[in-house]
Design a protein around this motif. Structure first.
Motif, PDB file in Angstrom:
ATOM      1  N   ASP A  18       0.826  -1.204   0.000  1.00 13.29           N
ATOM      2  CA  ASP A  18       0.000   0.000   0.000  1.00 13.29           C
ATOM      3  C   ASP A  18       0.862   1.257   0.000  1.00 13.29           C
ATOM      4  O   ASP A  18       0.538   2.249  -0.658  1.00 13.29           O
ATOM      5  N   ALA A  19       1.969   1.201   0.752  1.00 12.58           N
ATOM      6  CA  ALA A  19       2.867   2.357   0.798  1.00 12.58           C
ATOM      7  C   ALA A  19       3.503   2.598  -0.560  1.00 12.58           C
ATOM      8  O   ALA A  19       3.637   3.750  -1.004  1.00 12.58           O
ATOM      9  N   VAL A  20       3.911   1.517  -1.221  1.00 10.64           N
ATOM     10  CA  VAL A  20       4.487   1.645  -2.558  1.00 10.64           C
ATOM     11  C   VAL A  20       3.464   2.224  -3.513  1.00 10.64           C
ATOM     12  O   VAL A  20       3.756   3.127  -4.309  1.00 10.64           O
ATOM     13  N   ARG A  21       2.252   1.702  -3.449  1.00 14.36           N
ATOM     14  CA  ARG A  21       1.183   2.179  -4.340  1.00 14.36           C
ATOM     15  C   ARG A  21       0.937   3.679  -4.125  1.00 14.36           C
ATOM     16  O   ARG A  21       0.835   4.446  -5.084  1.00 14.36           O
ATOM     17  N   SER A  22       0.854   4.075  -2.860  1.00 13.77           N
ATOM     18  CA  SER A  22       0.599   5.478  -2.556  1.00 13.77           C
ATOM     19  C   SER A  22       1.733   6.365  -3.054  1.00 13.77           C
ATOM     20  O   SER A  22       1.497   7.448  -3.609  1.00 13.77           O
ATOM     21  N   ARG A  23       2.977   5.897  -2.876  1.00 14.19           N
ATOM     22  CA  ARG A  23       4.124   6.679  -3.327  1.00 14.19           C
ATOM     23  C   ARG A  23       4.114   6.821  -4.840  1.00 14.19           C
ATOM     24  O   ARG A  23       4.387   7.910  -5.382  1.00 14.19           O
ATOM     25  N   LEU A  24       3.811   5.767  -5.547  1.00 15.29           N
ATOM     26  CA  LEU A  24       3.767   5.829  -7.007  1.00 15.29           C
ATOM     27  C   LEU A  24       2.690   6.804  -7.486  1.00 15.29           C
ATOM     28  O   LEU A  24       2.904   7.561  -8.437  1.00 15.29           O
ATOM     29  N   ILE A  25       1.546   6.792  -6.826  1.00 13.46           N
ATOM     30  CA  ILE A  25       0.480   7.726  -7.195  1.00 13.46           C
ATOM     31  C   ILE A  25       0.915   9.158  -6.927  1.00 13.46           C
ATOM     32  O   ILE A  25       0.676  10.063  -7.732  1.00 13.46           O
ATOM     33  N   ASP A  26       1.567   9.378  -5.772  1.00 14.19           N
ATOM     34  CA  ASP A  26       2.065  10.722  -5.448  1.00 14.19           C
ATOM     35  C   ASP A  26       3.006  11.229  -6.537  1.00 14.19           C
ATOM     36  O   ASP A  26       2.893  12.369  -7.010  1.00 14.19           O
ATOM     37  N   VAL A  27       3.957  10.383  -6.902  1.00 12.81           N
ATOM     38  CA  VAL A  27       4.952  10.779  -7.898  1.00 12.81           C
ATOM     39  C   VAL A  27       4.285  11.051  -9.245  1.00 12.81           C
ATOM     40  O   VAL A  27       4.572  12.062  -9.909  1.00 12.81           O
ATOM     41  N   ALA A  28       3.405  10.146  -9.664  1.00 12.16           N
ATOM     42  CA  ALA A  28       2.726  10.320 -10.950  1.00 12.16           C
ATOM     43  C   ALA A  28       1.875  11.582 -10.953  1.00 12.16           C
ATOM     44  O   ALA A  28       1.829  12.313 -11.952  1.00 12.16           O
ATOM     45  N   ALA A  29       1.204  11.858  -9.837  1.00  8.10           N
ATOM     46  CA  ALA A  29       0.373  13.060  -9.747  1.00  8.10           C
ATOM     47  C   ALA A  29       1.228  14.325  -9.856  1.00  8.10           C
ATOM     48  O   ALA A  29       0.841  15.290 -10.510  1.00  8.10           O
ATOM     49  N   ASP A  30       2.392  14.317  -9.213  1.00  6.65           N
ATOM     50  CA  ASP A  30       3.284  15.474  -9.297  1.00  6.65           C
ATOM     51  C   ASP A  30       3.773  15.681 -10.725  1.00  6.65           C
ATOM     52  O   ASP A  30       3.788  16.817 -11.237  1.00  6.65           O
ATOM     53  N   LEU A  31       4.184  14.602 -11.375  1.00  3.83           N
ATOM     54  CA  LEU A  31       4.644  14.714 -12.754  1.00  3.83           C
ATOM     55  C   LEU A  31       3.526  15.203 -13.670  1.00  3.83           C
ATOM     56  O   LEU A  31       3.743  16.041 -14.552  1.00  3.83           O
ATOM     57  N   LEU A  32       2.338  14.689 -13.444  1.00  2.00           N
ATOM     58  CA  LEU A  32       1.194  15.086 -14.261  1.00  2.00           C
ATOM     59  C   LEU A  32       0.907  16.571 -14.110  1.00  2.00           C
ATOM     60  O   LEU A  32       0.696  17.284 -15.103  1.00  2.00           O
ATOM     61  N   ALA A  33       0.908  17.045 -12.857  1.00  2.00           N
ATOM     62  CA  ALA A  33       0.586  18.448 -12.599  1.00  2.00           C
ATOM     63  C   ALA A  33       1.666  19.386 -13.127  1.00  2.00           C
ATOM     64  O   ALA A  33       1.368  20.470 -13.641  1.00  2.00           O
ATOM     65  N   GLN A  34       2.932  18.979 -13.021  1.00  2.00           N
ATOM     66  CA  GLN A  34       4.032  19.866 -13.366  1.00  2.00           C
ATOM     67  C   GLN A  34       4.422  19.822 -14.841  1.00  2.00           C
ATOM     68  O   GLN A  34       4.817  20.839 -15.419  1.00  2.00           O
ATOM     69  N   GLN A  35       4.293  18.634 -15.458  1.00  2.00           N
ATOM     70  CA  GLN A  35       4.804  18.484 -16.820  1.00  2.00           C
ATOM     71  C   GLN A  35       3.802  17.905 -17.813  1.00  2.00           C
ATOM     72  O   GLN A  35       4.107  17.797 -18.998  1.00  2.00           O
ATOM     73  N   GLY A  36       2.633  17.501 -17.352  1.00  2.00           N
ATOM     74  CA  GLY A  36       1.632  16.963 -18.257  1.00  2.00           C
ATOM     75  C   GLY A  36       1.735  15.462 -18.427  1.00  2.00           C
ATOM     76  O   GLY A  36       2.680  14.827 -17.945  1.00  2.00           O
ATOM     77  N   PRO A  37       0.765  14.866 -19.108  1.00  2.00           N
ATOM     78  CA  PRO A  37       0.693  13.407 -19.216  1.00  2.00           C
ATOM     79  C   PRO A  37       1.873  12.771 -19.925  1.00  2.00           C
ATOM     80  O   PRO A  37       2.233  11.627 -19.654  1.00  2.00           O
ATOM     81  N   ALA A  38       2.517  13.498 -20.844  1.00  2.00           N
ATOM     82  CA  ALA A  38       3.653  12.926 -21.566  1.00  2.00           C
ATOM     83  C   ALA A  38       4.801  12.590 -20.624  1.00  2.00           C
ATOM     84  O   ALA A  38       5.615  11.700 -20.918  1.00  2.00           O
ATOM     85  N   ALA A  39       4.888  13.309 -19.499  1.00  2.00           N
ATOM     86  CA  ALA A  39       5.976  13.078 -18.543  1.00  2.00           C
ATOM     87  C   ALA A  39       5.727  11.855 -17.670  1.00  2.00           C
ATOM     88  O   ALA A  39       6.650  11.360 -17.010  1.00  2.00           O
ATOM     89  N   VAL A  40       4.503  11.375 -17.636  1.00  2.00           N
ATOM     90  CA  VAL A  40       4.163  10.249 -16.761  1.00  2.00           C
ATOM     91  C   VAL A  40       4.474   8.941 -17.493  1.00  2.00           C
ATOM     92  O   VAL A  40       3.577   8.242 -17.980  1.00  2.00           O
ATOM     93  N   THR A  41       5.747   8.625 -17.588  1.00  2.00           N
ATOM     94  CA  THR A  41       6.177   7.355 -18.163  1.00  2.00           C
ATOM     95  C   THR A  41       6.506   6.401 -17.030  1.00  2.00           C
ATOM     96  O   THR A  41       6.812   6.821 -15.905  1.00  2.00           O
ATOM     97  N   THR A  42       6.454   5.106 -17.324  1.00  2.00           N
ATOM     98  CA  THR A  42       6.772   4.133 -16.281  1.00  2.00           C
ATOM     99  C   THR A  42       8.210   4.312 -15.800  1.00  2.00           C
ATOM    100  O   THR A  42       8.491   4.192 -14.605  1.00  2.00           O
ATOM    101  N   ARG A  43       9.112   4.628 -16.718  1.00  2.00           N
ATOM    102  CA  ARG A  43      10.517   4.815 -16.345  1.00  2.00           C
ATOM    103  C   ARG A  43      10.670   6.024 -15.405  1.00  2.00           C
ATOM    104  O   ARG A  43      11.359   5.949 -14.382  1.00  2.00           O
ATOM    105  N   ALA A  44      10.033   7.142 -15.763  1.00  2.00           N
ATOM    106  CA  ALA A  44      10.176   8.358 -14.953  1.00  2.00           C
ATOM    107  C   ALA A  44       9.535   8.182 -13.580  1.00  2.00           C
ATOM    108  O   ALA A  44      10.097   8.600 -12.560  1.00  2.00           O
ATOM    109  N   VAL A  45       8.373   7.586 -13.534  1.00  2.00           N
ATOM    110  CA  VAL A  45       7.685   7.389 -12.253  1.00  2.00           C
ATOM    111  C   VAL A  45       8.479   6.450 -11.368  1.00  2.00           C
ATOM    112  O   VAL A  45       8.663   6.694 -10.165  1.00  2.00           O
ATOM    113  N   ALA A  46       8.946   5.346 -11.943  1.00  2.00           N
ATOM    114  CA  ALA A  46       9.713   4.381 -11.163  1.00  2.00           C
ATOM    115  C   ALA A  46      10.977   5.016 -10.603  1.00  2.00           C
ATOM    116  O   ALA A  46      11.318   4.835  -9.424  1.00  2.00           O
TER     117      ALA A  46
END
Length: 255
Positions: A18-46
């Protein structure tokens, strides 16, 4: 070192996952808000979350599953706030129309402030499988129901729900498609007034006496239809029959 949960992780594997899942969502949400959907790649989020890329596939299935989770969390937080506000409004006997108006503008403000999340939530396929979207719709229906019970609604409740939802979505899309400096600050207010004119009983001065009388009759039918399921002194079958009759009469009046 990664955020992967091992067998001896505090709280157990489930808590670690659950902690991993929450962290991944946090990171993806930040990337989405700051750089848009193109920035939300599996490599970048991981990389930003400190996990191996395959972790995303194990937790979410694929990148789209991760985006679903980002949209769902944002929607859940927004809907939870709306639900709390709706309970408070109903509890203190606030004006149901003002409550509905406030909810409309809150929806517009949220969409404009969170454009990438709004675009994710605007995907019809994503909305259909979103529990938060269903919960949000239930809150909207409850607000419209209170307006109907107050005798102020002259169209069926579902039509009002559809109009409010469509108007809010349209305003957000229009504002987001317009450069920030060129946006009409009165667009949401004008759209709200158009919805009000289409669904509420108008006073005699603005509607004319014959039209006002017709609207008042329609509002009475809508209000009776709204309270019918809770009428005392009737059994379930009688209530069901009454609701069906009123539903048919309401539909016939608005054909």
């Amino acid at each position: 070192m990664t955020l992967e949960a091992g067998p001896h992780a505090p709280g157990g594997a489930s808590t670690g996952r659950d902690a991993v899942r929450s962290r991944l969502i946090d990171v993806a949400a930040d990337l989405l808000a700051q750089q848009g959907p193109a920035a939300v790649t599996t490599r970048a989020v991981a990389a930003a979350a400190g996990v191996q890329a395959p972790t995303i596939y194990r937790v979410f299935g694929d990148k789209d599953g991760l985006l679903d989770a980002v949209a769902e969390r944002a929607a859940q937080e927004f809907v939870a706030a709306k639900a709390r506000a709706a309970r408070d409004e109903a509890g203190r006997g606030a004006d149901p129309l003002e409550d509905l108006r406030s909810a409309f503008f809150a929806q517009v403000d949220f969409g404009v402030a969170n454009p990438e999340v709004f675009r994710l939530l605007g995907d019809p396929a994503r909305v259909l499988r979103s529990g938060a979207a269903r919960a949000g719709l239930a809150v909207l229906r409850a607000r419209v129901h209170r307006v109907a019970l107050a005798g102020r609604l002259r169209v069926p409740e579902q039509r009002c729900v559809d109009l409010v939802q469509s108007a809010g979505t349209g305003v957000i899309q229009t504002l987001l498609a317009t450069p920030a400096g060129e946006r009409d600050p009165q667009l949401a207010a004008s759209m709200w007034e158009a919805v009000v004119a289409a669904v509420l009983v108008q006073d005699t001065a603005s509607a004319g006496a014959p039209a006002a009388a017709e609207q008042a009759s329609a509002a009475t039918l809508v209000a009776f239809r709204a309270m019918a399921p809770e009428l005392p002194g009737l059994n379930a079958a009688e209530r069901g029959l009454l609701v069906d009759w009123l539903h048919r009469a309401e539909a016939a009046a608005h054909d």
